[in-house]
Design a protein around this motif. Structure first.
Motif, mmCIF file in Angstrom:
data_model
loop_
_atom_site.group_PDB
_atom_site.id
_atom_site.type_symbol
_atom_site.label_atom_id
_atom_site.label_comp_id
_atom_site.label_asym_id
_atom_site.label_seq_id
_atom_site.Cartn_x
_atom_site.Cartn_y
_atom_site.Cartn_z
ATOM 1 N N THR A 9 -5.379 32.543 -16.137
ATOM 2 C CA THR A 9 -3.918 32.611 -16.288
ATOM 3 C C THR A 9 -3.558 32.164 -17.701
ATOM 4 N N CYS A 10 -3.177 30.877 -17.867
ATOM 5 C CA CYS A 10 -2.856 30.444 -19.241
ATOM 6 C C CYS A 10 -4.150 30.086 -19.976
ATOM 7 N N CYS A 30 4.696 35.098 -12.653
ATOM 8 C CA CYS A 30 4.219 33.922 -13.411
ATOM 9 C C CYS A 30 4.414 34.187 -14.895
ATOM 10 N N PRO A 40 4.707 24.650 -12.103
ATOM 11 C CA PRO A 40 4.546 24.093 -10.753
ATOM 12 C C PRO A 40 4.535 22.558 -10.741
ATOM 13 N N VAL A 60 -1.549 30.318 -7.012
ATOM 14 C CA VAL A 60 -1.101 31.126 -5.881
ATOM 15 C C VAL A 60 -1.596 32.578 -5.947
ATOM 16 N N LEU A 95 6.338 21.747 -18.190
ATOM 17 C CA LEU A 95 5.493 20.628 -18.603
ATOM 18 C C LEU A 95 5.279 20.730 -20.114
ATOM 19 N N CYS A 130 5.745 27.952 -8.384
ATOM 20 C CA CYS A 130 4.627 28.264 -7.483
ATOM 21 C C CYS A 130 4.523 27.265 -6.353
ATOM 22 N N LYS A 137 -5.788 26.638 -18.945
ATOM 23 C CA LYS A 137 -6.530 26.628 -17.677
ATOM 24 C C LYS A 137 -7.850 27.368 -17.829
ATOM 25 N N PRO A 197 3.542 29.061 -21.829
ATOM 26 C CA PRO A 197 4.191 30.203 -21.163
ATOM 27 C C PRO A 197 5.603 29.883 -20.660
ATOM 28 N N TYR A 198 5.761 28.744 -19.995
ATOM 29 C CA TYR A 198 7.089 28.424 -19.449
ATOM 30 C C TYR A 198 8.034 27.908 -20.532
ATOM 31 N N CYS A 239 2.571 33.677 -17.213
ATOM 32 C CA CYS A 239 1.356 34.112 -17.909
ATOM 33 C C CYS A 239 1.375 35.627 -18.145
ATOM 34 N N PHE A 261 3.604 21.130 -23.473
ATOM 35 C CA PHE A 261 2.448 21.952 -23.888
ATOM 36 C C PHE A 261 2.173 23.127 -22.947
ATOM 37 N N CYS A 262 3.061 23.381 -21.994
ATOM 38 C CA CYS A 262 2.914 24.565 -21.135
ATOM 39 C C CYS A 262 3.613 25.718 -21.854
ATOM 40 N N CYS A 270 -1.476 20.524 -21.280
ATOM 41 C CA CYS A 270 -0.449 20.164 -20.290
ATOM 42 C C CYS A 270 -0.993 19.143 -19.287
HETATM 43 S S1 BJ8 Z 1 0.909 31.692 -10.803
HETATM 44 S S2 BJ8 Z 1 2.414 29.089 -12.723
HETATM 45 S S3 BJ8 Z 1 -0.029 28.398 -10.212
HETATM 46 S S4 BJ8 Z 1 -0.920 30.039 -13.290
HETATM 47 S S5 BJ8 Z 1 1.574 24.115 -16.301
HETATM 48 S S6 BJ8 Z 1 -1.820 25.034 -16.293
HETATM 49 S S7 BJ8 Z 1 0.743 27.564 -16.813
HETATM 50 S S8 BJ8 Z 1 -0.020 25.149 -19.305
HETATM 51 S S9 BJ8 Z 1 -0.028 26.363 -13.469
HETATM 52 FE FE1 BJ8 Z 1 0.324 28.380 -12.491
HETATM 53 FE FE2 BJ8 Z 1 -0.803 30.331 -11.054
HETATM 54 FE FE3 BJ8 Z 1 1.082 30.891 -12.873
HETATM 55 FE FE4 BJ8 Z 1 1.720 29.651 -10.672
HETATM 56 FE FE5 BJ8 Z 1 -0.993 26.478 -17.784
HETATM 57 FE FE6 BJ8 Z 1 1.561 25.753 -17.817
HETATM 58 FE FE7 BJ8 Z 1 -0.315 23.938 -17.461
HETATM 59 FE FE8 BJ8 Z 1 0.184 25.794 -15.584
#
Ligand code: BJ8
Length: 429
Positions: free
Chosen positions: A144-145, A343, A286, A78, A373, A311, A148, A378-379, A345, A375-376, A115
């Motif tokens: 981000t993470c 987020c 998400p 997002v 999720l 998200c 990804k 950050p969350y 991250c 292995f995610c 994840c």
């Molecule tokens: S703003 S939440 S859409 S990065 S679930 S891939 S964080 S290990 S998706 Fe996200 Fe943009 Fe942030 Fe939203 Fe990594 Fe976690 Fe997997 Fe994730």
């Protein structure tokens, strides 16, 4: 699917046999989870239709747009400003990432302890199951993470379509400046690919379209604050998922029709579950389509989901872009709007804790289910602060860590049922 799309899927290079199998599984799941719900709003018919044509009619539309010279852009986050894509007459679509498919292929490239969302988008592509990724001219990733951002390197090797935006880790002045520059860089990239400048009038029109979609999603969220809830959490989640890939103008019109119906339901006191049904807020990673697992467990166990601090949910539509008088001002507003999204991250990320408690109050939630999720990181790590903050506000908190498989459904159901009992008694867990 109402037509035979095999020729189109074949021309996109999909694995026809595996794809047919995926559609059959999805159709059964949809029947069992969605169409078996009682007392759904009549206007959900449109969204049922969209799902039934998710790999059919919508792909026909994308291919038609391409043949007219429009750019099809796939996204995963997002933070990517949809307005800019529309301003160059492009089409923005969220890519497939919500199912356990192609895992074996994905694990040839990624570690097993990645994840499900990342393995999902890699798997969809590698197994030849995602017509969206095949239709896209450009795929925009973000730093981000860690999972990804490293996956995008491999995804680019495979697709040759990936462009990555650098998202800062901190919301400092320097971080904001970096992000503003990244949005400018994306604008330049889109102009270079399409040959179209980001003109003020086009950007204003794009912003009007995207803000109208956000407003309609806000209306849906507001309707869910009522008891009895006029719409199930499952249906609301589905609409939020569809908001990432349907035509935005058509989607907004249909969602506003649905919201009119919900307003009428609220006036008449009609709900999808009896007044007093335990109300839960979900917060966390998400849920990409067709990940309906947690909502379906909660609602089949006698609760109702009234909001998603996620998200695919509130973070996507809470803030509007609003008005602007120059392209430069618009880019600054886009940077500020998106960096306001909390987020996991980012560090620190206290704003998310405030968001969870604000949403709980506004939506009259009686408990928070933290969803991450497996292995995610950050969350999963933020669950600690979220628990403390939610319990300090006097609400019970349940921490769930899961993936897309169905193996733990029985165990999750037992935990959710026990949590609902706590919520009914109105005490913190
Ligand atoms: S703003 S939440 S859409 S990065 S679930 S891939 S964080 S290990 S998706 Fe996200 Fe943009 Fe942030 Fe939203 Fe990594 Fe976690 Fe997997 Fe994730």
């Amino acid at each position: 699917m109402s037509e035979d799309y095999r020729e189109m899927w074949g021309s996109l290079g999909l694995n026809l046999e595996a794809h047919q199998g995926l559609l059959a599984v999805l159709s059964d799941a949809y029947q069992g989870i969605y169409l078996s719900q009682e007392n759904r709003p009549a206007a959900m018919q449109y969204f049922d239709f969209v799902v039934s044509e998710v790999h059919g009619l919508r792909i026909v539309e994308l291919l038609k747009a391409k043949s007219e010279g429009k750019l099809v852009v796939g996204t995963f986050c997002v933070y990517v400003p949809e307005e800019l894509i529309l301003a160059v007459d492009g089409v923005s679509i969220g890519l497939c990432a919500g199912a356990d498919v192609g895992t074996e292929e994905a694990e040839k490239f990624m570690p097993r302890n990645t994840c499900a969302l990342i393995k999902g988008f890699m798997g969809f592509k590698l197994a030849g199951l995602c017509p969206y990724v095949e239709s896209a001219d450009l795929i925009i990733g973000e730093t981000t993470c860690d999972g990804k951002k490293k996956a995008y390197e491999i995804f680019d090797e495979i697709t040759k379509k990936v462009y990555v935006m650098e998202l800062p880790n901190k919301k400092s002045d320097d971080g904001r400046l970096l992000w503003r520059h990244e949005i400018e860089r994306l604008a330049e990239k889109l102009t270079a690919v399409t040959g179209k400048e980001i003109a003020l009038d086009r950007l204003k029109e794009a912003s009007r379209v995207v803000d109208a979609k956000r407003r309609a999603l806000q209306r849906l969220s507001d309707a869910r604050a009522h008891d009895p809830a006029p719409i199930s959490g499952l249906d609301a989640l589905l609409i939020n998922q569809i908001s990432f890939y349907d035509d935005p103008i058509r989607f907004t019109g249909k969602l506003n029709e649905l919201c009119d119906e919900l307003d009428e339901r609220v006036r008449r006191g009609v709900g999808v579950a009896p007044k007093g049904t335990p109300r839960l807020l979900i917060s966390g990673s998400p849920m990409a389509i067709p990940n309906w697992k947690l909502h379906s467990i909660i609602e089949q166990s006698g609760g109702i989901v009234v909001g998603e601090e996620a998200c695919v949910g509130e973070r996507n539509f809470r803030d509007l872009l609003g008005d602007f008088s120059t392209v430069d001002e618009a880019i600054g507003k886009m940077a500020d709007r998106s960096i306001g999204i909390n987020c996991a991250c980012f560090t620190p990320n206290d704003g998310r804790l405030a968001d969870i408690n604000d949403m709980s109050q506004r939506l009259h939630s009686q408990g928070v289910v933290h969803y991450a999720l497996q292995f995610c990181t950050p969350y999963l790590v933020e669950a600690h602060g979220a628990k403390n903050s939610v319990e300090a506000a006097g609400l019970p908190f349940l921490r769930i860590e899961t993936d897309y498989s169905m193996e733990d459904v029985g165990q999750l159901k037992t935990r959710v049922e026990a949590f609902l009992e706590i919520v009914r008694q109105g005490r913190p867990s």
